[in-house]
Design a protein around this motif. Structure first.
Motif, PDB file in Angstrom:
ATOM      1  N   LEU A  31       0.844  -1.205   0.000  1.00 39.71           N
ATOM      2  CA  LEU A  31       0.000   0.000   0.000  1.00 39.71           C
ATOM      3  C   LEU A  31       0.873   1.248   0.000  1.00 39.71           C
ATOM      4  O   LEU A  31       0.563   2.244  -0.663  1.00 39.71           O
ATOM      5  CB  LEU A  31      -0.922  -0.029   1.220  1.00 39.71           C
TER       6      LEU A  31
ATOM      7  N   GLU B  25      -1.132   7.709   0.184  1.00 40.32           N
ATOM      8  CA  GLU B  25      -2.071   8.669   0.772  1.00 40.32           C
ATOM      9  C   GLU B  25      -3.283   7.978   1.409  1.00 40.32           C
ATOM     10  O   GLU B  25      -4.078   8.604   2.091  1.00 40.32           O
ATOM     11  CB  GLU B  25      -2.519   9.697  -0.276  1.00 40.32           C
ATOM     12  N   ALA B  26      -3.405   6.659   1.162  1.00 37.89           N
ATOM     13  CA  ALA B  26      -4.533   5.933   1.765  1.00 37.89           C
ATOM     14  C   ALA B  26      -4.233   5.491   3.198  1.00 37.89           C
ATOM     15  O   ALA B  26      -5.091   4.956   3.873  1.00 37.89           O
ATOM     16  CB  ALA B  26      -4.887   4.714   0.909  1.00 37.89           C
TER      17      ALA B  26
ATOM     18  N   GLU C 283      -6.458   6.636   6.257  1.00 38.96           N
ATOM     19  CA  GLU C 283      -7.761   5.981   6.200  1.00 38.96           C
ATOM     20  C   GLU C 283      -7.640   4.521   6.663  1.00 38.96           C
ATOM     21  O   GLU C 283      -8.484   4.011   7.394  1.00 38.96           O
ATOM     22  CB  GLU C 283      -8.292   6.041   4.757  1.00 38.96           C
ATOM     23  N   LEU C 284      -6.562   3.859   6.245  1.00 41.35           N
ATOM     24  CA  LEU C 284      -6.327   2.471   6.652  1.00 41.35           C
ATOM     25  C   LEU C 284      -6.231   2.374   8.173  1.00 41.35           C
ATOM     26  O   LEU C 284      -6.887   1.533   8.792  1.00 41.35           O
ATOM     27  CB  LEU C 284      -5.036   1.965   6.010  1.00 41.35           C
TER      28      LEU C 284
ATOM     29  N   ARG D 258      -7.289   4.450  10.385  1.00 38.70           N
ATOM     30  CA  ARG D 258      -8.549   4.815  11.029  1.00 38.70           C
ATOM     31  C   ARG D 258      -9.510   3.614  11.029  1.00 38.70           C
ATOM     32  O   ARG D 258     -10.065   3.235  12.060  1.00 38.70           O
ATOM     33  CB  ARG D 258      -9.196   6.001  10.301  1.00 38.70           C
ATOM     34  N   ARG D 259      -9.635   2.985   9.851  1.00 44.24           N
ATOM     35  CA  ARG D 259     -10.547   1.831   9.753  1.00 44.24           C
ATOM     36  C   ARG D 259     -10.080   0.687  10.633  1.00 44.24           C
ATOM     37  O   ARG D 259     -10.873   0.035  11.306  1.00 44.24           O
ATOM     38  CB  ARG D 259     -10.609   1.323   8.309  1.00 44.24           C
TER      39      ARG D 259
ATOM     40  N   PHE E  15     -12.853   7.452  -1.072  1.00 44.90           N
ATOM     41  CA  PHE E  15     -11.523   7.978  -0.797  1.00 44.90           C
ATOM     42  C   PHE E  15     -10.722   7.883  -2.074  1.00 44.90           C
ATOM     43  O   PHE E  15     -10.671   6.844  -2.716  1.00 44.90           O
ATOM     44  CB  PHE E  15     -10.889   7.114   0.304  1.00 44.90           C
ATOM     45  N   THR E  16     -10.100   8.991  -2.465  1.00 45.10           N
ATOM     46  CA  THR E  16      -9.412   8.988  -3.746  1.00 45.10           C
ATOM     47  C   THR E  16      -7.934   8.644  -3.582  1.00 45.10           C
ATOM     48  O   THR E  16      -7.279   9.158  -2.698  1.00 45.10           O
ATOM     49  CB  THR E  16      -9.530  10.362  -4.402  1.00 45.10           C
TER      50      THR E  16
ATOM     51  N   MET F   9     -10.927   4.914  -4.152  1.00 43.42           N
ATOM     52  CA  MET F   9     -10.987   3.797  -3.223  1.00 43.42           C
ATOM     53  C   MET F   9     -12.440   3.629  -2.822  1.00 43.42           C
ATOM     54  O   MET F   9     -13.152   4.607  -2.654  1.00 43.42           O
ATOM     55  CB  MET F   9     -10.138   4.165  -2.006  1.00 43.42           C
ATOM     56  N   SER F  10     -12.844   2.397  -2.683  1.00 39.06           N
ATOM     57  CA  SER F  10     -14.261   2.174  -2.408  1.00 39.06           C
ATOM     58  C   SER F  10     -14.632   2.792  -1.068  1.00 39.06           C
ATOM     59  O   SER F  10     -13.817   2.871  -0.160  1.00 39.06           O
ATOM     60  CB  SER F  10     -14.535   0.692  -2.348  1.00 39.06           C
ATOM     61  N   PRO F  11     -15.878   3.218  -0.932  1.00 44.68           N
ATOM     62  CA  PRO F  11     -16.320   3.681   0.374  1.00 44.68           C
ATOM     63  C   PRO F  11     -16.297   2.511   1.345  1.00 44.68           C
ATOM     64  O   PRO F  11     -16.375   1.363   0.937  1.00 44.68           O
ATOM     65  CB  PRO F  11     -17.745   4.165   0.115  1.00 44.68           C
ATOM     66  N   ASP F  12     -16.158   2.829   2.597  1.00 44.43           N
ATOM     67  CA  ASP F  12     -16.123   1.792   3.613  1.00 44.43           C
ATOM     68  C   ASP F  12     -17.399   0.960   3.529  1.00 44.43           C
ATOM     69  O   ASP F  12     -18.491   1.486   3.681  1.00 44.43           O
ATOM     70  CB  ASP F  12     -16.015   2.464   4.984  1.00 44.43           C
TER      71      ASP F  12
ATOM     72  N   LEU G 140      -7.791  -2.610   0.493  1.00 50.31           N
ATOM     73  CA  LEU G 140      -7.288  -1.485  -0.294  1.00 50.31           C
ATOM     74  C   LEU G 140      -6.271  -1.916  -1.339  1.00 50.31           C
ATOM     75  O   LEU G 140      -6.090  -1.267  -2.356  1.00 50.31           O
ATOM     76  CB  LEU G 140      -6.636  -0.447   0.631  1.00 50.31           C
TER      77      LEU G 140
END
Lengths: 163, 193
Positions: free
Chosen positions: A21, A27-28, A31-32, A34-35, B5-6, B12-15, B80
């Motif tokens: 990743l 940049e993801a 979010e990773l 956080r989830r 999420f871009t 990127m797919s929404p949660d 992801l």
């Protein structure tokens, strides 16, 4: 020891996925995390309560009792009872096999044994409660368990016809 | 629905997970079982046994935490990282029996217990595998897991009986998956009407 090996393996896989990743979409990362944190915190109380509950359930079901019941009944009734006990038998990789082996010696039929092992594998309440509900959610678990319910009985019937 | 999420690879797919409260019905269900069975142990087997079980399972939970943390990280990252188009093609809702067979085989050959297989399934499902493929994978693992069958089952049970059980179980992951797909389609049709 098993837990240690498993932990190392799965950390290796997780770090590999993270590194991948990092290369493809750094940049993801926020979010990773956080989830992942959210999921972990969601699971934590469920896992702890589930494991403790599983331990208590296991203590309430004496192995000798199950073994006696498995070997005492035969035919469809035996298969149904065996499926029910499979559902209740606690996890751990060998508990059900050990009970099954002693039941076999005491005279249990192939049908009852296959039904018992299959029910324990598919819908063992302990694994379901302590791992599956916390990790996969109620919807997945419910769908999987409901569709799996006939399998131990059908497999038990087939085994008793074939063996 | 949470916002998409871009990333550099596109959107990127929404949660996919629904919003959840920390303490919901699922938690209280597990709690109720623990309380009832705990009371049962306390009444029938006494305080010492109760304490021993409680402490040993809390210890087990503590021991499992690093593994679970890695499992969650892996599941989240897989969602992801895995190429969505490929996952969809191989184990998506339109993947047919072949997709279910792939999922079941993956479940059967991947070593590791629930802390590994459930997160992997979750990651695969977040990346496009459907419910049926997820169930086929979990079923492949619990019914046909090679590791468990070779190490434990053959130690305890006669080989001819193990063979019979395994042969009878072979089609089960696929049949369960097909059943679930039929149920999902049926539901969608009913909702469309």
């Amino acid at each position: 020891m098993n837990i240690l090996i498993g932990t190392i393996l799965i950390w290796g896989a997780a770090l590999w996925a993270l590194a991948h990743l990092n290369r493809t979409a750094p940049e993801a990362r926020p979010e990773l995390y956080r989830r992942a944190t959210e999921t972990f915190l969601f699971m934590l109380p469920r896992l702890v309560v589930g494991l403790v509950g599983a331990g208590f359930l296991a203590a309430l079901l004496p192995e000798a009792f199950v073994q006696r019941w498995l070997s005492a009944q035969s035919g469809l009734q035996g298969i149904l009872i065996a499926s029910g006990f499979g559902l209740l038998t606690p996890g751990g990789p060998f508990v059900a096999f050990a009970i099954g082996a002693s039941a076999l010696k005491a005279g249990a039929g192939a049908g009852a044994l296959v039904a018992y092992i299959t029910a324990w594998s598919l819908v063992s309440m302990v694994r379901t409660l302590s791992y599956e509900v916390p990790l996969m959610g109620r919807q997945f678990t419910l769908a999987r368990v409901l569709i799996s319910l006939p399998a131990p009985i059908l497999l038990g019937l087939c085994a008793s016809l074939l063996f | 629905m949470r916002p998409a999420f871009t990333t550099t690879q596109g959107v990127m797919s929404p949660d996919p997970r629904p919003r959840r409260r920390l303490f919901d019905g699922g938690f209280f269900f597990v709690l109720a079982i623990a309380l009832c069975s705990g009371t049962g142990v306390l009444v029938t087997q006494g305080w010492e046994r109760f304490r021993d079980i409680l402490l040993s399972d809390l210890g087990l939970a503590l021991l499992l935490l690093p593994k679970i943390a890695a499992g969650v990280l892996l599941a989240t990252a897989l969602a992801l990282v895995l190429p969505k188009d490929k996952v969809l093609r191989h184990v998506g809702p339109e993947s047919g029996i072949r997709g279910l067979a792939i999922a079941a085989t993956a479940g059967a050959v991947i070593p590791g217990g629930p802390a590994v297989t459930f997160p992997l399934t979750l990651g695969l499902m977040s990346a496009g595998a459907d419910l049926a493929a997820g169930v086929a994978m979990v079923t492949g693992w619990i019914l046909l897991g090679l590791n468990r069958t070779i190490v434990w089952e053959l130690t305890f049970l006669p080989p001819d009986l193990v063979l019979l059980r395994v042969l009878l179980s072979l089609p089960v992951p696929i049949l369960l998956g097909l059943g679930l797909r039929a149920a999902v389609r049926h539901r969608a049709r009913r909702q469309a009407e």
